[in-house]
Write a protein that holds these residues in place. Structure first.
Motif, PDB file in Angstrom:
ATOM      1  N   SER A   1      31.001  38.839  51.731  1.00  0.00           N
ATOM      2  CA  SER A   1      31.060  40.037  50.895  1.00  0.00           C
ATOM      3  C   SER A   1      30.989  39.705  49.421  1.00  0.00           C
ATOM      4  CB  SER A   1      32.354  40.810  51.156  1.00  0.00           C
ATOM      5  OG  SER A   1      33.430  40.190  50.476  1.00  0.00           O
ATOM      6  N   CYS A   2      31.300  38.436  49.072  1.00  0.00           N
ATOM      7  CA  CYS A   2      31.280  37.997  47.670  1.00  0.00           C
ATOM      8  C   CYS A   2      32.200  38.824  46.783  1.00  0.00           C
ATOM      9  CB  CYS A   2      29.852  38.029  47.114  1.00  0.00           C
ATOM     10  SG  CYS A   2      28.816  36.775  47.893  1.00  0.00           S
ATOM     11  N   LYS A   3      33.264  39.371  47.384  1.00  0.00           N
ATOM     12  CA  LYS A   3      34.187  40.161  46.569  1.00  0.00           C
ATOM     13  C   LYS A   3      35.444  39.363  46.221  1.00  0.00           C
ATOM     14  CE  LYS A   3      32.449  44.514  46.503  1.00  0.00           C
ATOM     15  NZ  LYS A   3      31.644  44.693  47.669  1.00  0.00           N
ATOM     16  N   LYS A   4      35.593  38.201  46.891  1.00  0.00           N
ATOM     17  CA  LYS A   4      36.770  37.376  46.625  1.00  0.00           C
ATOM     18  C   LYS A   4      36.349  35.921  46.516  1.00  0.00           C
ATOM     19  CE  LYS A   4      39.606  40.294  49.585  1.00  0.00           C
ATOM     20  NZ  LYS A   4      41.037  40.560  49.433  1.00  0.00           N
ATOM     21  N   ILE A   5      37.192  35.136  45.815  1.00  0.00           N
ATOM     22  CA  ILE A   5      36.881  33.712  45.700  1.00  0.00           C
ATOM     23  C   ILE A   5      38.170  32.927  45.490  1.00  0.00           C
ATOM     24  CG2 ILE A   5      36.545  33.648  43.174  1.00  0.00           C
ATOM     25  CD1 ILE A   5      33.991  31.893  43.866  1.00  0.00           C
ATOM     26  N   MET A   6      38.181  31.681  45.929  1.00  0.00           N
ATOM     27  CA  MET A   6      39.354  30.830  45.741  1.00  0.00           C
ATOM     28  C   MET A   6      39.025  29.842  44.624  1.00  0.00           C
ATOM     29  SD  MET A   6      40.747  32.391  48.238  1.00  0.00           S
ATOM     30  CE  MET A   6      42.339  31.658  48.104  1.00  0.00           C
ATOM     31  N   PRO A   7      39.533  30.060  43.415  1.00  0.00           N
ATOM     32  CA  PRO A   7      39.128  29.224  42.278  1.00  0.00           C
ATOM     33  C   PRO A   7      39.558  27.762  42.361  1.00  0.00           C
ATOM     34  CG  PRO A   7      40.880  30.738  41.636  1.00  0.00           C
ATOM     35  CD  PRO A   7      40.457  31.138  43.008  1.00  0.00           C
ATOM     36  N   CYS A   8      40.477  27.439  43.262  1.00  0.00           N
ATOM     37  CA  CYS A   8      40.928  26.044  43.279  1.00  0.00           C
ATOM     38  C   CYS A   8      39.887  25.091  43.834  1.00  0.00           C
ATOM     39  CB  CYS A   8      42.216  25.905  44.091  1.00  0.00           C
ATOM     40  SG  CYS A   8      42.063  26.369  45.814  1.00  0.00           S
ATOM     41  N   VAL A   9      38.998  25.576  44.720  1.00  0.00           N
ATOM     42  CA  VAL A   9      37.985  24.661  45.288  1.00  0.00           C
ATOM     43  C   VAL A   9      36.557  25.211  45.252  1.00  0.00           C
ATOM     44  CG1 VAL A   9      39.529  23.410  46.848  1.00  0.00           C
ATOM     45  CG2 VAL A   9      38.461  25.534  47.606  1.00  0.00           C
ATOM     46  N   SER A  10      36.408  26.538  45.108  1.00  0.00           N
ATOM     47  CA  SER A  10      35.055  27.095  45.211  1.00  0.00           C
ATOM     48  C   SER A  10      34.320  27.091  43.886  1.00  0.00           C
ATOM     49  CB  SER A  10      35.124  28.514  45.782  1.00  0.00           C
ATOM     50  OG  SER A  10      35.699  28.470  47.069  1.00  0.00           O
ATOM     51  N   ARG A  11      32.996  27.183  43.975  1.00  0.00           N
ATOM     52  CA  ARG A  11      32.180  27.153  42.771  1.00  0.00           C
ATOM     53  C   ARG A  11      31.124  28.240  42.863  1.00  0.00           C
ATOM     54  NH1 ARG A  11      33.444  22.645  40.176  1.00  0.00           N
ATOM     55  NH2 ARG A  11      31.716  22.770  38.700  1.00  0.00           N
ATOM     56  N   ALA A  12      30.215  28.268  41.891  1.00  0.00           N
ATOM     57  CA  ALA A  12      29.140  29.266  41.931  1.00  0.00           C
ATOM     58  C   ALA A  12      27.935  28.742  41.170  1.00  0.00           C
ATOM     59  CB  ALA A  12      29.613  30.578  41.315  1.00  0.00           C
ATOM     60  N   LYS A  13      26.781  29.363  41.460  1.00  0.00           N
ATOM     61  CA  LYS A  13      25.551  29.062  40.710  1.00  0.00           C
ATOM     62  C   LYS A  13      25.201  30.352  39.988  1.00  0.00           C
ATOM     63  CE  LYS A  13      22.151  25.815  42.698  1.00  0.00           C
ATOM     64  NZ  LYS A  13      23.088  24.839  43.251  1.00  0.00           N
ATOM     65  N   CYS A  14      25.608  30.469  38.750  1.00  0.00           N
ATOM     66  CA  CYS A  14      25.364  31.753  38.091  1.00  0.00           C
ATOM     67  C   CYS A  14      25.598  31.657  36.598  1.00  0.00           C
ATOM     68  CB  CYS A  14      26.326  32.805  38.663  1.00  0.00           C
ATOM     69  SG  CYS A  14      28.022  32.330  38.363  1.00  0.00           S
ATOM     70  N   GLU A  15      25.187  32.734  35.915  1.00  0.00           N
ATOM     71  CA  GLU A  15      25.504  32.861  34.500  1.00  0.00           C
ATOM     72  C   GLU A  15      26.700  33.776  34.331  1.00  0.00           C
ATOM     73  OE1 GLU A  15      23.583  30.139  33.021  1.00  0.00           O
ATOM     74  OE2 GLU A  15      24.199  31.568  31.473  1.00  0.00           O
ATOM     75  N   ARG A  16      26.793  34.736  35.264  1.00  0.00           N
ATOM     76  CA  ARG A  16      27.898  35.687  35.184  1.00  0.00           C
ATOM     77  C   ARG A  16      28.722  35.668  36.480  1.00  0.00           C
ATOM     78  NH1 ARG A  16      28.832  39.253  31.534  1.00  0.00           N
ATOM     79  NH2 ARG A  16      29.803  40.966  32.699  1.00  0.00           N
ATOM     80  N   LEU A  17      30.008  35.411  36.336  1.00  0.00           N
ATOM     81  CA  LEU A  17      30.924  35.557  37.469  1.00  0.00           C
ATOM     82  C   LEU A  17      32.190  36.148  36.833  1.00  0.00           C
ATOM     83  CD1 LEU A  17      31.979  35.181  40.320  1.00  0.00           C
ATOM     84  CD2 LEU A  17      32.444  32.799  39.805  1.00  0.00           C
ATOM     85  N   VAL A  18      32.326  37.467  36.982  1.00  0.00           N
ATOM     86  CA  VAL A  18      33.437  38.142  36.334  1.00  0.00           C
ATOM     87  C   VAL A  18      34.624  38.218  37.297  1.00  0.00           C
ATOM     88  CG1 VAL A  18      34.197  40.207  35.119  1.00  0.00           C
ATOM     89  CG2 VAL A  18      31.782  39.521  35.034  1.00  0.00           C
TER      90      VAL A  18
END
Lengths: 317, 150
Positions: free
Chosen positions: A297-314
């Motif tokens: 769903s890409c509505k949640k994320i765990m910042p301790c281990v996850s990452r992203a490929k993007c310019e914007r991740l609010v």
């Protein structure tokens, strides 16, 4: 997050790769009580950047005069364990968090099967003290590479007697999970801590044999993976942060002065979960907490281990 | 392993169907009590990985749950299916007796003979619903008794 000021009282080389550190409180008072399986997060200032590494408490919960941890030197890592081995000396001051238990014993269990791989032996050391005190029925199965890598094996043999079984890889000794887990009496719980492959093998073996989820327990201290740098925007804090390749989102936010909630820092406990308000790229979920549906769903994320490929991740923080 | 007994609350006896369908480990018994006893005999031989599925009246289900609980099987791991009758066991809050097979909204306590109102509050430990005296304030004046748990 509240921290305790500690002093390194003793350092002992246990195996070629493992060192045992003894901490005492800087002010000389007793440590908080803890239950077997607990861990603390040690803050290390390495070249101006703060690393936070979780380590299981190995000592007996009955002794709060000191905390004991063991650190395995991880060569291909971000440097926390190397720093502990090469730069931390007796007398040095460090900050640690209060103990937290994400790997506790099932108090109503009839029998406990503990399975440890390598440095994974550490949480079981404190659990065994609790099990002995409870007079519980348990078995400890400890697998390690070769005899000189079996940290505390002799000590465990003395304290656990015939409840202790060890398997030395170099001697070709293998723990047969199917055999071990197919003949256990009702009410048994199985606990595993060790390298990822071992944890996965135990979970799979237990599940395939029909063990209910609540009887299967695991702990892993996974370091956040290194990746490509990317940008995040914090909606409530109103700042934009560049997350470098070798830092997790959580660490990047901490370095920027934000104080997100966290507990395990390894993608399993769920404490640091953040809502994703907006993104223009792909999320790379490295955690073991969110469900497949939640990840998709890409509505949640765990910042301790996850990452992203993007310019914007609010993020909603 | 399948343990089965025909119960008086249903017309159909499934013994023959089960004999055809269950390849091995089937025990056809003559009463619910015999099933409970067969269960108690089998449990010590069972290992982790055993799953419990129980179907029957509520009283039957919770008696089974009590037996397996002694072996460390927790409530959340028992799959339960209520079949046949809605009859309830009630726990008298006054004399603590449990009265079985109540199909009406008000039932007489087997222990103290009070007329008890059958509530929806349920205890998994006791396997019974709460029953409390319905005419405490006006003895002898009872509301209409209806069969609502057939």
């Amino acid at each position: 997050m509240s921290t305790i000021n500690v002093k390194v009282a003793n350092i002992k080389q246990v195996t070629p790769l493992i060192k045992h550190f003894t901490f005492v409180k800087e002010d000389g008072s007793e440590f908080p009580a803890f239950s077997g399986g607990s861990h603390v997060v040690v803050s290390l200032n390495i070249g101006g950047r703060v690393h936070r590494n979780p380590y299981s408490l190995m000592g007996s919960p009955g002794d709060t005069s000191a905390y004991h941890i063991s650190v395995r030197k991880q060569e291909h890592s971000r440097g926390g364990s190397v720093f502990m081995h090469e730069n931390v000396t007796v007398g040095m001051s460090l900050k640690i968090t209060y103990p937290v238990n994400l790997f506790s014993l099932a108090k109503k269990g009839r029998k406990h099967i503990l399975i440890a791989g390598g440095i994974g032996i550490t949480p079981f050391m404190s659990q065994i003290a609790d099990l002995e005190r409870m007079g519980a029925d348990f078995e400890l199965h400890y697998a390690f590479r070769s005899p000189e890598h079996g940290a505390f094996a002799r000590e465990l043999e003395q304290s656990c007697g015939n409840k202790f079984h060890c398997y030395t890889d170099s001697n070709g000794e293998r723990l047969n999970l199917n055999e071990l887990l197919s003949k256990q009496p009702l009410g048994t719980h199985v606990y595993v801590c060790g390298p990822n492959s071992m944890v996965v093998a135990v979970l799979e073996a237990a599940r395939n044999l029909g063990w209910p989820e609540r009887h299967i327990h695991s702990e892993q201290f996974l370091a956040p993976p290194i990746g490509e740098p990317f940008k995040i925007q914090l909606a409530k804090s109103n700042i934009e942060i560049q997350v470098p390749a070798e830092m997790s989102m959580l660490e990047a936010m901490e370095a920027a002065g934000v104080e997100p909630d966290f507990l395990c820092r390894g993608g399993v406990c769920g404490r640091c979960e953040l809502d994703v308000l907006e993104t223009d790229g792909a999320l790379m979920h490295n955690d073991h907490f969110l469900s497949d549906a939640e990840k998709a769903s890409c509505k949640k994320i765990m910042p301790c281990v996850s990452r992203a490929k993007c310019e914007r991740l609010v993020l909603d923080i | 392993t399948v343990l089965y007994a025909h119960s008086s609350s249903t017309d159909v006896n499934y013994a023959n169907t089960l004999r055809k369908v269950v390849p091995e480990g089937l025990q056809i018994l003559d009463s619910e009590q015999e099933v409970q006893q067969a269960l108690k005999n089998i449990l010590p031989t069972m290992h982790m990985g055993m799953r419990v599925y129980v179907a029957g009246s509520e009283e039957f289900i919770w008696t089974v749950a009590e037996s397996v609980k002694e072996f460390g099987v927790e409530d959340g791991d028992i799959m339960k299916e209520l079949t046949g009758t809605l009859a309830r066991s009630i726990y008298c809050v006054h004399c603590k007796a449990i009265t079985h097979n109540i199909t009406t909204n008000i039932g007489k306590c087997a222990g103290c003979e009070r007329m008890l109102f059958v509530r929806d509050h349920f205890s998994r430990r006791l396997g019974a619903y709460m029953g409390l005296m319905v005419d405490a304030e006006s003895p002898g004046e009872l509301p209409e008794i209806e069969e609502i748990y057939p």
